[in-house]
Scaffold this motif. Structure first.
Motif, mmCIF file in Angstrom:
data_model
loop_
_atom_site.group_PDB
_atom_site.id
_atom_site.type_symbol
_atom_site.label_atom_id
_atom_site.label_comp_id
_atom_site.label_asym_id
_atom_site.label_seq_id
_atom_site.Cartn_x
_atom_site.Cartn_y
_atom_site.Cartn_z
ATOM 1 N N UNK A 126 8.514 3.043 6.963
ATOM 2 C CA UNK A 126 8.218 2.257 5.758
ATOM 3 C C UNK A 126 9.484 1.699 5.117
ATOM 4 N N UNK A 127 9.342 0.509 4.545
ATOM 5 C CA UNK A 127 10.436 -0.162 3.864
ATOM 6 C C UNK A 127 10.034 -0.446 2.416
ATOM 7 N N UNK A 128 11.004 -0.618 1.514
ATOM 8 C CA UNK A 128 10.660 -0.915 0.114
ATOM 9 C C UNK A 128 9.744 -2.132 -0.030
ATOM 10 N N UNK A 129 9.830 -3.077 0.876
ATOM 11 C CA UNK A 129 8.963 -4.246 0.845
ATOM 12 C C UNK A 129 7.510 -3.936 1.127
ATOM 13 N N UNK A 130 7.218 -2.725 1.613
ATOM 14 C CA UNK A 130 5.829 -2.311 1.850
ATOM 15 C C UNK A 130 5.165 -1.814 0.570
ATOM 16 N N UNK A 131 5.932 -1.652 -0.478
ATOM 17 C CA UNK A 131 5.394 -1.178 -1.755
ATOM 18 C C UNK A 131 4.285 -2.091 -2.240
ATOM 19 N N UNK A 132 3.180 -1.477 -2.686
ATOM 20 C CA UNK A 132 2.058 -2.257 -3.191
ATOM 21 C C UNK A 132 0.791 -1.442 -3.189
ATOM 22 N N UNK A 133 -0.294 -2.098 -3.539
ATOM 23 C CA UNK A 133 -1.617 -1.477 -3.552
ATOM 24 C C UNK A 133 -2.349 -1.930 -2.295
ATOM 25 N N UNK A 134 -2.812 -0.971 -1.502
ATOM 26 C CA UNK A 134 -3.523 -1.272 -0.265
ATOM 27 C C UNK A 134 -5.011 -1.043 -0.487
ATOM 28 N N UNK A 135 -5.785 -2.067 -0.228
ATOM 29 C CA UNK A 135 -7.221 -2.051 -0.489
ATOM 30 C C UNK A 135 -7.995 -2.293 0.796
ATOM 31 N N UNK A 136 -9.058 -1.536 0.990
ATOM 32 C CA UNK A 136 -9.982 -1.861 2.077
ATOM 33 C C UNK A 136 -11.227 -2.498 1.453
ATOM 34 N N UNK B 179 -2.041 3.330 -3.884
ATOM 35 C CA UNK B 179 -0.830 2.746 -4.441
ATOM 36 C C UNK B 179 0.375 3.375 -3.755
ATOM 37 N N UNK B 180 1.104 2.557 -2.991
ATOM 38 C CA UNK B 180 2.240 3.030 -2.208
ATOM 39 C C UNK B 180 3.547 2.612 -2.857
ATOM 40 N N UNK B 181 4.450 3.580 -2.984
ATOM 41 C CA UNK B 181 5.793 3.296 -3.486
ATOM 42 C C UNK B 181 6.802 3.780 -2.441
ATOM 43 N N UNK B 182 7.589 2.882 -1.910
ATOM 44 C CA UNK B 182 8.601 3.242 -0.925
ATOM 45 C C UNK B 182 9.963 3.143 -1.595
ATOM 46 N N UNK B 183 10.623 4.283 -1.700
ATOM 47 C CA UNK B 183 11.908 4.349 -2.398
ATOM 48 C C UNK B 183 13.055 4.107 -1.431
ATOM 49 N N UNK B 184 14.039 3.294 -1.851
ATOM 50 C CA UNK B 184 15.171 3.018 -0.961
ATOM 51 C C UNK B 184 16.065 4.249 -0.811
#
Lengths: 109, 113
Positions: free
Chosen positions: A79-89, A104-109
């Motif tokens: 995972x990269x910080x750019x993957x941060x966001x809300x993932x919805x199906x 809700x995904x948070x990817x920390x650098x």
């Protein structure tokens, strides 16, 4: 009771880790979609899966539709910080879209 | 980016007042949708349209009405706004119904005090 249940609700990980999020239901669907939503914006479609057992890859993202077409998973590798966001199906019985409550995904650098 | 605009982008209104939100598209797509998004609920469909003057209810339609007099415009009206209608409202379009891709607008943040 929601038609689609997503888990986990929140996920905070370090850059480089792998993760999997899930979308489950007791109903059978003809298709299922995954969206990503960034803060302050509308959702953007990532993929549509339509066949039981189907696996689709989008760069570091792997989507799988369950054999019984009742569940789906999204796996992110490294995972990269750019993957941060809300993932919805979402699914579309009878032309009406139903969304899960999201992960809700948070990817920390 | 799909040509979808929403207006206004932000609105604060008082309980009991009427409110109309506008969605405008330049893609000539047949289907248009209104959703609301609240914490813990994801997106919930309010109403949708499958053509000019053709609309149907979604999951949470009570307290909302819609109109579509032209292909490019889909209006959402709260006849008498309540605090429970405080939310972020998204418009979406799709070329056809079913599992085809939806394109979302930027959203309208509505606060009812």
């Amino acid at each position: 009771t929601q038609l689609l249940e997503q888990s986990p609700q929140f996920l905070s990980i370090q850059e480089g880790e792998n993760l999997t999020v899930y979308c489950n239901s007791s109903s059978v669907f003809s298709s299922l979609q995954w969206y990503r939503q960034e803060p302050g914006e509308g959702p953007v479609l990532l993929v549509t899966v339509v066949t039981g057992g189907e696996v689709k890859k989008l760069k570091r993202l792997t989507f799988q539709f369950g054999d019984a077409r009742k569940d789906s998973s999204l796996h992110i590798t490294a995972a990269q910080p750019g993957d941060t966001g809300l993932y919805l199906c979402a699914t579309v019985p009878f032309n009406k879209f139903y969304f899960g409550s999201g992960t809700k995904l948070n990817v920390k650098p | 980016d799909a040509g979808i605009t929403q207006s206004p982008r932000h609105k604060v209104t008082e309980t009991g007042t009427p409110v109309t939100l506008r969605c405008h598209q330049t893609e000539n797509h047949r289907y248009m949708y209104w959703y609301r998004q609240d914490p813990g609920h994801g997106l919930r469909l309010i109403h949708y349209s499958y053509g000019v003057k053709d609309t149907d209810k979604g999951e949470v339609s009570d307290g909302y009405s819609v109109s579509r007099s032209k292909t490019e415009d889909f209006l959402l009206t709260l006849e008498s706004a309540t605090s429970s209608q405080t939310s972020v409202y998204f418009c979406a379009i799709s070329e056809t119904g079913g599992s085809y891709e939806q394109y979302f607008g930027p959203g309208t943040r509505l606060t009812v005090t």
